[in-house]
Write an enzyme that holds these catalytic residues in place. Structure first.
Site, PDB file in Angstrom:
ATOM      1  N   LEU A   1       2.225  -0.842 -13.566  1.00  0.00           N
ATOM      2  CA  LEU A   1       1.136  -0.081 -14.158  1.00  0.00           C
ATOM      3  C   LEU A   1       1.283   1.377 -13.742  1.00  0.00           C
ATOM      4  O   LEU A   1       1.809   1.675 -12.669  1.00  0.00           O
ATOM      5  CB  LEU A   1      -0.231  -0.596 -13.681  1.00  0.00           C
ATOM      6  N   ASP A   2       0.793   2.283 -14.597  1.00  0.00           N
ATOM      7  CA  ASP A   2       0.762   3.691 -14.220  1.00  0.00           C
ATOM      8  C   ASP A   2      -0.037   3.869 -12.930  1.00  0.00           C
ATOM      9  O   ASP A   2      -0.958   3.090 -12.641  1.00  0.00           O
ATOM     10  CB  ASP A   2       0.089   4.533 -15.315  1.00  0.00           C
ATOM     11  N   LYS A   3       0.279   4.915 -12.198  1.00  0.00           N
ATOM     12  CA  LYS A   3      -0.433   5.215 -10.955  1.00  0.00           C
ATOM     13  C   LYS A   3      -1.934   5.327 -11.190  1.00  0.00           C
ATOM     14  O   LYS A   3      -2.744   4.852 -10.385  1.00  0.00           O
ATOM     15  CB  LYS A   3       0.104   6.518 -10.359  1.00  0.00           C
ATOM     16  N   GLU A   4      -2.334   5.936 -12.316  1.00  0.00           N
ATOM     17  CA  GLU A   4      -3.755   6.176 -12.583  1.00  0.00           C
ATOM     18  C   GLU A   4      -4.485   4.939 -13.099  1.00  0.00           C
ATOM     19  O   GLU A   4      -5.714   4.955 -13.244  1.00  0.00           O
ATOM     20  CB  GLU A   4      -3.904   7.300 -13.607  1.00  0.00           C
ATOM     21  N   THR A   5      -3.740   3.868 -13.422  1.00  0.00           N
ATOM     22  CA  THR A   5      -4.333   2.657 -13.991  1.00  0.00           C
ATOM     23  C   THR A   5      -4.498   1.601 -12.907  1.00  0.00           C
ATOM     24  O   THR A   5      -3.600   1.398 -12.087  1.00  0.00           O
ATOM     25  CB  THR A   5      -3.438   2.094 -15.116  1.00  0.00           C
TER      26      THR A   5
END
Length: 284
Positions: free
Chosen positions: A133-137
């Site tokens: 997953l993306d860091k922000e997700t």
């Protein structure tokens, strides 16, 4: 390490060689080692590779550490791990927002992979990345607990047998469910970003289901047919409904990117049990 599996009720009758090669995706080199060492048993008896297996049989493999190559992982902090599901072969955890899934540099040890490695260290096991997953997700992330199951999970991911449903909060009012089918490519001006690129982009399909409208925002669920970088973020922004808190694809500020991998479905590679795992509490 010894692995024992009871073959499920829907197991097709086949040879042990076919089971290891075609269903369990055991590499040729490892199959050779197993055969030479006589390291496979069926129902607690030494097995031959031409032997037939069927539903209900107990298959035991003894795999040496040297059979598979290992990439060392620095240990993080086990208390950072929130487990959603775990068994002898899989671990599914709830990734916090702001944390990378895995290191990009050898000396990093504050990513989810590092922390799961610390969690598994007392069992003398190491996690292996299946997806990210993306860091922000935030939300559900699946790891293999051994190299034996990793190629099976990788094939399931490629064949879209891992169903994942995301929660998102977007700006504006979305009145009805829709499917976004727009190709995505790299942004030539900003290497961090992706853009809609009808000519040179890769196929990307996102199914959007409206959960609730409230004021200037809409809660939606998203399911992907493809897995492009930033796919949900780019697709929602492209229809005029960027995700609240997205630092790349909208201008308004918020405490976090409001995107969460809430739900994962998969059929267990060995038991064939249908698993449904949630990363609670979610965004709403």
């Amino acid at each position: 390490m010894e692995y024992t599996m009871i073959l499920p009720a829907d197991q097709s009758t086949m040879t042990l060689r076919e089971l290891l090669e075609n269903e369990w995706l055991v590499p040729r080199k490892v199959r050779h080692f197993l055969r030479i060492r006589k390291a496979v048993q069926i129902n607690d008896q030494p097995a031959m590779f031409h032997q037939t297996i069927t539903a209900g049989d107990k298959v035991t493999l003894v795999i040496e550490d040297s059979d598979y190559t290992h990439q060392p992982v620095l240990l993080g902090a086990h208390e950072q791990v929130s487990v959603c599901y775990e068994d002898d072969h899989l671990i599914i955890v709830n990734k916090p927002v702001g944390m990378k899934t895995h290191p990009n540099q050898p000396n990093e040890q504050d990513t989810l992979l590092n922390h799961v490695a610390a969690y598994l260290a007392p069992e003398n096991m190491q996690p292996y990345v299946v997806h990210r997953l993306d860091k922000e997700t935030s939300g559900v992330v699946l790891f293999a607990k051994n190299p034996f199951v990793l190629p099976i999970l990788g094939r399931m991911l490629e064949q879209k047998q891992l169903y994942r449903r995301y929660q998102a909060v977007v700006w504006g009012k979305i009145d009805k469910d829709q499917t976004i089918n727009k190709k995505i490519g790299r942004d030539r001006h900003d290497r961090r970003k992706r853009v809609i690129d009808p000519r040179n982009g890769k196929s990307a399909i996102t199914h959007v289901t409206v959960a609730q409208n409230h004021g200037t925002r809409t809660n939606v669920y998203c399911v992907l047919d493809t897995g492009r970088t930033h796919q949900i973020r780019v697709h929602l922004a492209s229809i005029g409904h960027p995700i609240v808190g997205d630092p790349l694809y909208q201008q308004r500020t918020a405490p976090r990117l409001m995107l969460h991998g809430y739900e994962m479905h998969l059929v267990h590679p060995f038991t064939k049990e249908h698993l449904v795992v949630h990363a609670e509490p979610g965004l709403w």
